[in-house]
Design a protein around this motif. Sequence first.
Motif, mmCIF file in Angstrom:
data_model
loop_
_atom_site.group_PDB
_atom_site.id
_atom_site.type_symbol
_atom_site.label_atom_id
_atom_site.label_comp_id
_atom_site.label_asym_id
_atom_site.label_seq_id
_atom_site.Cartn_x
_atom_site.Cartn_y
_atom_site.Cartn_z
ATOM 1 N N GLY A 174 114.006 56.837 22.526
ATOM 2 C CA GLY A 174 115.258 57.757 22.273
ATOM 3 C C GLY A 174 116.425 56.650 22.597
ATOM 4 O O GLY A 174 116.110 55.507 22.691
ATOM 5 N N TYR B 116 117.226 61.915 22.928
ATOM 6 C CA TYR B 116 116.254 62.397 23.748
ATOM 7 C C TYR B 116 116.047 63.838 23.382
ATOM 8 O O TYR B 116 117.084 64.685 23.243
ATOM 9 N N ALA B 117 114.819 64.208 23.400
ATOM 10 C CA ALA B 117 114.386 65.616 23.093
ATOM 11 C C ALA B 117 114.523 66.378 24.446
ATOM 12 O O ALA B 117 114.399 65.799 25.666
ATOM 13 N N ASP B 118 114.873 67.842 24.253
ATOM 14 C CA ASP B 118 114.938 68.687 25.446
ATOM 15 C C ASP B 118 113.724 69.167 25.818
ATOM 16 O O ASP B 118 112.640 69.314 25.175
ATOM 17 N N CYS B 119 113.588 69.372 27.278
ATOM 18 C CA CYS B 119 112.285 69.671 27.794
ATOM 19 C C CYS B 119 111.973 71.012 27.296
ATOM 20 O O CYS B 119 112.925 72.099 27.362
ATOM 21 N N THR C 227 114.502 64.971 28.410
ATOM 22 C CA THR C 227 113.238 64.158 28.694
ATOM 23 C C THR C 227 113.440 62.677 28.423
ATOM 24 O O THR C 227 114.374 62.127 28.086
ATOM 25 N N TYR D 3 111.543 61.230 26.139
ATOM 26 C CA TYR D 3 110.915 61.157 24.930
ATOM 27 C C TYR D 3 112.098 61.359 24.114
ATOM 28 O O TYR D 3 112.920 62.236 24.113
ATOM 29 N N VAL E 255 113.433 62.457 20.227
ATOM 30 C CA VAL E 255 113.179 63.743 19.374
ATOM 31 C C VAL E 255 112.293 63.779 18.443
ATOM 32 O O VAL E 255 111.805 64.670 17.913
ATOM 33 N N GLU E 256 111.823 62.525 17.937
ATOM 34 C CA GLU E 256 110.779 62.559 17.010
ATOM 35 C C GLU E 256 109.285 62.315 17.548
ATOM 36 O O GLU E 256 108.266 62.306 16.995
ATOM 37 N N THR E 257 109.197 62.449 18.887
ATOM 38 C CA THR E 257 108.032 62.542 19.448
ATOM 39 C C THR E 257 107.217 63.596 19.552
ATOM 40 O O THR E 257 107.647 64.869 19.475
ATOM 41 N N VAL F 78 107.070 68.159 24.682
ATOM 42 C CA VAL F 78 107.607 67.284 25.608
ATOM 43 C C VAL F 78 108.180 68.056 26.637
ATOM 44 O O VAL F 78 108.675 69.014 26.450
#
Length: 63
Positions: free
Chosen positions: A23, A26-29, A36, A38, A40-42, A46
């Motif tokens: 990131g 970053y993606a939200d848990c 997180t 990680y 957002v494209e993971t 997550v």
Amino acid sequence: MDQPDANPSYCPAPAAPAEPVAGPPYADCLECGKPTEYGVETPGAVLCPVCEWQEAQRTACSG
């Protein structure tokens, strides 16, 4: 006749985690909503480090 394994594993081996995408953003848990480590494209679910640890405790082999 096949012999059983000398060291049987009672817990299945964990699946290999998906390769994290860097990131930001970053993606939200999925559990608590905090950011997180990680991107957002993971792929997959997550979790933040705290929720990852708690999930590992819940799913650990208790045998």
